[in-house]
Design a protein around this motif. Structure first.
Motif, short mmCIF file in Angstrom:
data_model
loop_
_atom_site.label_atom_id
_atom_site.label_comp_id
_atom_site.label_asym_id
_atom_site.label_seq_id
_atom_site.Cartn_x
_atom_site.Cartn_y
_atom_site.Cartn_z
N TRP A 1 -7.38 -14.28 -23.81
CA TRP A 1 -8.25 -14.50 -22.66
C TRP A 1 -7.45 -14.63 -21.38
CZ3 TRP A 1 -13.29 -14.00 -21.76
CH2 TRP A 1 -14.13 -13.89 -22.86
N VAL B 1 -9.47 -17.80 -18.93
CA VAL B 1 -9.28 -16.50 -18.30
C VAL B 1 -8.91 -16.66 -16.83
CG1 VAL B 1 -11.79 -16.27 -17.96
CG2 VAL B 1 -10.37 -14.23 -17.96
N LYS B 2 -9.51 -17.63 -16.15
CA LYS B 2 -9.22 -17.83 -14.73
C LYS B 2 -7.78 -18.29 -14.49
CE LYS B 2 -10.93 -22.61 -14.09
NZ LYS B 2 -10.68 -23.00 -15.49
N TYR C 1 -5.64 -15.20 -14.42
CA TYR C 1 -5.83 -14.47 -13.17
C TYR C 1 -5.05 -15.11 -12.03
CZ TYR C 1 -8.14 -12.46 -9.08
OH TYR C 1 -8.39 -11.83 -7.89
N LYS D 1 -8.74 -6.18 -29.13
CA LYS D 1 -9.01 -4.90 -29.78
C LYS D 1 -9.89 -4.01 -28.91
CE LYS D 1 -10.92 -3.05 -34.05
NZ LYS D 1 -11.73 -3.38 -35.22
N TYR D 2 -10.85 -4.60 -28.21
CA TYR D 2 -11.83 -3.81 -27.50
C TYR D 2 -11.51 -3.57 -26.03
CZ TYR D 2 -14.66 -3.35 -31.61
OH TYR D 2 -15.09 -3.00 -32.86
N LEU D 3 -10.41 -4.15 -25.55
CA LEU D 3 -9.97 -3.75 -24.21
C LEU D 3 -9.49 -2.30 -24.31
CD1 LEU D 3 -7.99 -6.83 -22.86
CD2 LEU D 3 -10.14 -5.91 -22.00
N HIS D 4 -9.50 -1.61 -23.18
CA HIS D 4 -9.00 -0.24 -23.18
C HIS D 4 -8.02 -0.09 -22.03
CE1 HIS D 4 -9.08 4.01 -24.24
NE2 HIS D 4 -8.99 4.24 -22.94
N PRO D 5 -6.74 0.17 -22.27
CA PRO D 5 -6.09 0.26 -23.59
C PRO D 5 -6.13 -1.07 -24.34
CG PRO D 5 -4.65 1.08 -21.82
CD PRO D 5 -5.80 0.42 -21.16
N SER D 6 -6.03 -0.99 -25.66
CA SER D 6 -5.99 -2.22 -26.46
C SER D 6 -4.80 -3.06 -26.04
CB SER D 6 -5.85 -1.89 -27.94
OG SER D 6 -6.88 -1.05 -28.34
N LEU E 1 -6.56 -11.32 -20.25
CA LEU E 1 -7.63 -10.61 -19.54
C LEU E 1 -7.61 -10.95 -18.05
CD1 LEU E 1 -10.24 -8.81 -19.69
CD2 LEU E 1 -11.53 -10.93 -19.90
N LEU F 1 -11.49 -9.50 -28.24
CA LEU F 1 -11.17 -9.05 -26.88
C LEU F 1 -10.00 -8.08 -26.87
CD1 LEU F 1 -11.91 -9.67 -23.94
CD2 LEU F 1 -10.27 -11.54 -24.00
N LYS G 1 -4.28 -5.25 -12.07
CA LYS G 1 -5.00 -4.04 -11.65
C LYS G 1 -5.37 -4.10 -10.17
CE LYS G 1 -6.83 -2.22 -15.95
NZ LYS G 1 -8.04 -1.90 -16.74
N GLU G 2 -5.77 -5.30 -9.72
CA GLU G 2 -6.10 -5.44 -8.29
C GLU G 2 -4.88 -5.14 -7.42
OE1 GLU G 2 -9.75 -8.73 -8.51
OE2 GLU G 2 -7.80 -9.32 -7.70
N LYS H 1 -6.60 -8.39 -14.77
CA LYS H 1 -7.40 -8.17 -13.56
C LYS H 1 -6.52 -8.30 -12.31
CE LYS H 1 -11.74 -9.25 -11.22
NZ LYS H 1 -12.55 -8.05 -11.46
#
Lengths: 307, 307
Positions: free
Chosen positions: B243, B216-217, B220, B275-280, B246, B273, B253-254, B250
């Motif tokens: 991942w 994930v890092k 980012y 599926k459960y992000l919003h928005p997917s 994700l 992950l 969005k920042e 971030k």
């Protein structure tokens, strides 16, 4: 693991000759010695290295599952220490089934592991007793104190949960949801108990408990159902872990609520997920990797397993 | 695993008597037979069940790590089939280190496993050859075709990635970022190659490749650095996995960008992950669990391991 017989067979020498080489006797030629030692190395023969005549230097590790990062991180911590001490980790998952758990422990016992580490398991005390009676050390992770002679590595779930309750109270929250984990898991029970105790002390603080589980889908359905039935009659949610929080966040956003503006959220575990969500999720750090390290260290040190 | 000698010792009977019981000879009393059988059961003695005189019925499984859900899910698939066929899984992680990988394979060999499943490993062909020569079946997951006589279970990464490129092109995207995985991993390389080939065919389609990793890092920092340097001069991003996406989200969005309004995003794996992000998150489904199931099935069926 090779026996003298196997070494003899593989090297072509007699059992007596192999035995002489193993005992360090001078009564063998240099060439014979070298050839047998090579075979022994190949067969990875480790004479009297293990305790209790175990046939290999392996530690059985039992975890519920490997889906979320939690048990994977514990297992990696355990493996790190074991490898450093020349033990192999044999990892099995029991998928939250008591039957599979018992089968796995039986397998470990039959294979004569040098030690066992169990992570949050059920009513398996009888199986574990067998190891302890046979002098095979057992360490448990994330487990209630037991009558059994075994070390337990855990974090103070009660204290951590109490901290979260105090934090939310000090932030001004008076009606909080707790999306709880499975009550058969010790750590989840402790977290719930701390909230019950805190709410009993504070007259103006209410916690509503929602039975759920540890999966992201549990968080989603818990919050969705609650909002459908009661609407948003709370100001904060404490989720049993960060994944459950992710599910809950989706249900909240679908209902038009954002965090931290409309509702304060707290997770548990400090998984990478919490850090990389945007906005980041407030969460309680758990030394997950360290629990694994410590469990393995305890097993090796206190279990007096020969290094 | 117990030998006749151990059974004799544990039961108090002679090696000859134990041998008679094992061979089904009538020349023992019923009581003796029962007592020895009980001991044998306790010692979990499994005579001549395994191939090649292996000392236990275990399959060595080697994965890079257990942090993300990916390899945990593969391992669970493998274990599901192995347990059904009365094999134990011995799982080791090699933490993306060639040295540790070779050590683990050596351990498996020394312990005489009945088979090996390796997930996306490096230059270990020499180690694997040793198993194959010894008649121990090897199955690889997520790996390039090899000269070695082993089965490989993989998804068509090239085709899947090509589908994503086509999808983005049809959506009207003409400048796309690809946050790529480690090029030492076969599947990541294949995904990249498909994009290169597609971009070469389409004159009006540009892909910018950003070296990253699978964490994930990595996602980012890849997106953060890119935006800092070039700004948002693209309309879509294809991330090597969910991942990494994700982490990228971030950073986006920042910097004030939302998806899907400002930028189209595609992940890979179809993890919980996504599926459960919003928005997917739009993502490419990979049959991860099934790869594990199939690897174990292949090992048992084609490896002609005695059930």
């Amino acid at each position: 693991m090779a026996t003298i017989r196997e070494i003899a067979k593989a090297s072509g020498f007699s059992i007596a000759t192999v035995s002489r080489v193993l005992s360090g006797s001078e009564n063998v030629t240099e060439e014979t010695r070298k050839r047998i030692l090579k075979v022994i190395k190949e067969l990875d023969y480790r004479r009297s290295q293990s305790i209790k005549g175990s046939s290999f230097r392996g530690i059985g590790v039992l975890v519920p599952d490997l889906k979320a990062d939690y048990y994977g991180m514990i297992a990696e911590g355990i493996e790190e220490v074991l490898l450093r001490n020349h033990f192999e980790m044999f990892l099995s998952t029991y998928r939250h089934s008591l039957e599979k758990e018992r089968d796995a422990l039986e397998e470990f016992f039959a294979r004569k592991v040098d030690g066992v580490i169990v992570c949050t398991t059920h009513q398996d005390e009888e199986c574990l007793e067998k190891f302890i009676e046979a002098g095979i050390p057992v360490v448990a992770v994330d487990r209630e104190n037991s009558e059994l002679k075994m070390d337990i590595v855990t974090i103070d779930n009660y204290e951590s949960s109490l901290k979260i309750a105090k934090y939310l109270y000090e932030m001004g929250h008076r009606k909080v949801l707790h999306v709880e984990g499975l009550m058969e898991i010790y750590s989840a029970m402790e977290r719930k108990q701390a909230l019950i105790d805190f709410a009993q002390k504070k007259e103006d603080f209410e916690v509503i408990f929602i039975p759920a589980g540890f999966d992201v889908k549990d968080g989603y359905s818990a919050i969705k159902k609650y909002l459908d039935k009661y609407g948003k009659n709370f100001t904060a949610i404490f989720f049993v872990n960060d994944w459950v929080a992710l599910g809950g966040i989706k249900a909240l956003k679908e209902a038009g609520f954002n965090y931290p503006e409309d509702v304060s959220l707290v997770g548990f575990d400090d998984s990478p997920l919490a850090k990389y969500l945007h906005p980041s999720l407030t969460t309680m750090k758990q030394p997950i990797h360290e629990m694994g390290l410590n469990a393995a260290k305890l097993l090796i040190e206190k279990g007096s397993i020969t290094k």
